[in-house]
Design a protein around this motif. Structure first.
Motif, short mmCIF file in Angstrom:
data_model
loop_
_atom_site.label_atom_id
_atom_site.label_comp_id
_atom_site.label_asym_id
_atom_site.label_seq_id
_atom_site.Cartn_x
_atom_site.Cartn_y
_atom_site.Cartn_z
N PHE A 147 0.82 -1.22 0.00
CA PHE A 147 0.00 0.00 0.00
C PHE A 147 0.85 1.26 0.00
O PHE A 147 0.59 2.22 -0.74
CB PHE A 147 -0.93 -0.03 1.22
CG PHE A 147 -1.78 1.21 1.37
CD1 PHE A 147 -2.65 1.59 0.36
CD2 PHE A 147 -1.71 1.99 2.51
CE1 PHE A 147 -3.44 2.73 0.50
CE2 PHE A 147 -2.49 3.12 2.66
CZ PHE A 147 -3.35 3.49 1.65
N MET A 171 -5.87 -3.59 -8.49
CA MET A 171 -6.55 -2.41 -7.97
C MET A 171 -7.88 -2.15 -8.65
O MET A 171 -8.73 -1.43 -8.12
CB MET A 171 -5.67 -1.16 -8.16
CG MET A 171 -5.13 -0.60 -6.88
SD MET A 171 -4.40 1.02 -7.13
CE MET A 171 -5.87 2.01 -7.27
N GLN A 176 -10.93 -5.18 -4.60
CA GLN A 176 -9.79 -4.35 -4.20
C GLN A 176 -10.09 -2.85 -4.28
O GLN A 176 -9.44 -2.06 -3.61
CB GLN A 176 -8.57 -4.69 -5.06
CG GLN A 176 -7.89 -5.99 -4.69
CD GLN A 176 -7.55 -6.04 -3.20
OE1 GLN A 176 -6.98 -5.10 -2.65
NE2 GLN A 176 -7.88 -7.15 -2.56
N GLU A 180 -9.08 -0.84 -1.12
CA GLU A 180 -8.18 0.32 -1.21
C GLU A 180 -8.84 1.56 -0.61
O GLU A 180 -8.20 2.36 0.08
CB GLU A 180 -7.81 0.59 -2.67
CG GLU A 180 -6.67 1.57 -2.87
CD GLU A 180 -5.31 0.96 -2.61
OE1 GLU A 180 -4.31 1.63 -2.86
OE2 GLU A 180 -5.24 -0.21 -2.15
#
Length: 248
Positions: A147, A171, A176, A180
């Motif tokens: 990250f 991503m 995800q 995120e």
């Protein structure tokens, strides 16, 4: 009370250090809240002749935190260093302050993980995304571990979306995207969206009702009729339940 210069410096240093751990870029309200809390907890620090008693602390704290950011930048703090104007960048506007609600805007690398380690994990993500049956647990762990590197690239280098898709293919998976978002603001994206949608439902129903009254969208009218019946049935059941409880 006359505050010695050394004591005031120590107080401001401590406050600046504590505030920077939350955000290196506080807003005006945050400075004011800290200054107010300081004089409320320690009345002897109130400024004589000042109506509010904390306004001087407010200004001193702003200057102190500005100097503190320079020290953080020199020490290599990613969230502050990314704003530093160097060379040609100094001519243009380069403001990458964290937005409201962003908890982990540009975090430090995980302890014990070097840049080479994170690059190796990034390549593992690329390999995993080529598989037919994805190991979502492994991808989640790798994405969490990388990250810091990913945020440094996106915030600092401002790559094109195509480049991000190439380097970080995971991503752009729904799972995800939510993960995120939660890493950055510590909030569940889907839950936040649904809560916001619930607030808009009454107004949306009014708009839909107006459309159906004009004779348009018959399919939408059928849906609205079902919704009304469901609401009426629930209200009736609730009324009956209330009557039963009263009889008991």
């Amino acid at each position: 009370m006359v505050i010695p210069k050394g004591m005031k410096t120590d107080i401001l240093d401590t406050l600046a250090d504590s505030m920077s751990k939350i955000s290196p870029y506080p807003e005006r309200q945050h400075y004011e809240n800290v200054a107010k809390a300081l004089v409320e907890k320690h009345p002897s620090l109130k400024e004589p002749g000042s109506g509010k008693g904390w306004y001087g602390w407010f200004h001193s704290l702003k200057f102190k935190l500005g100097n503190y950011r320079q020290k953080l930048s020199a020490a290599g703090c990613p969230e502050v260093r990314v704003n530093k104007r160097i060379g040609e960048d100094a001519k243009g506007s380069r403001v990458k302050k964290s937005k409201k609600g962003e908890v982990h805007y540009c975090p430090d690398p995980p302890e014990g993980l070097s840049a080479e380690d994170m690059e190796g994990k990034r390549k593992m993500i690329e390999v995993e995304m080529l598989k037919k049956d994805l190991d979502h647990q492994q991808i989640e762990e790798l994405m969490s571990a990388t990250f810091s590197k990913r945020r440094k690239e996106i915030v600092g280098d401002q790559p094109l979306i195509g480049d991000v898709m190439t380097r970080w293919p995971a991503m752009f998976c729904e799972r995800q995207v939510r993960a995120e978002f939660k890493r950055i603001v510590s909030t569940d994206l889907l839950e936040s969206f649904l809560n916001g949608l619930d607030d808009l439902v009454p107004r949306l129903l009014e708009v839909y009702e107006a459309v159906t009254k004009s004779g348009k969208k018959p399919a939408l009218k059928a849906i609205l009729d079902c919704v009304k019946k469901d609401v009426s049935r629930r209200a009736e059941n609730s009324k009956i339940g209330h009557q039963v409880l009263c009889l008991q």
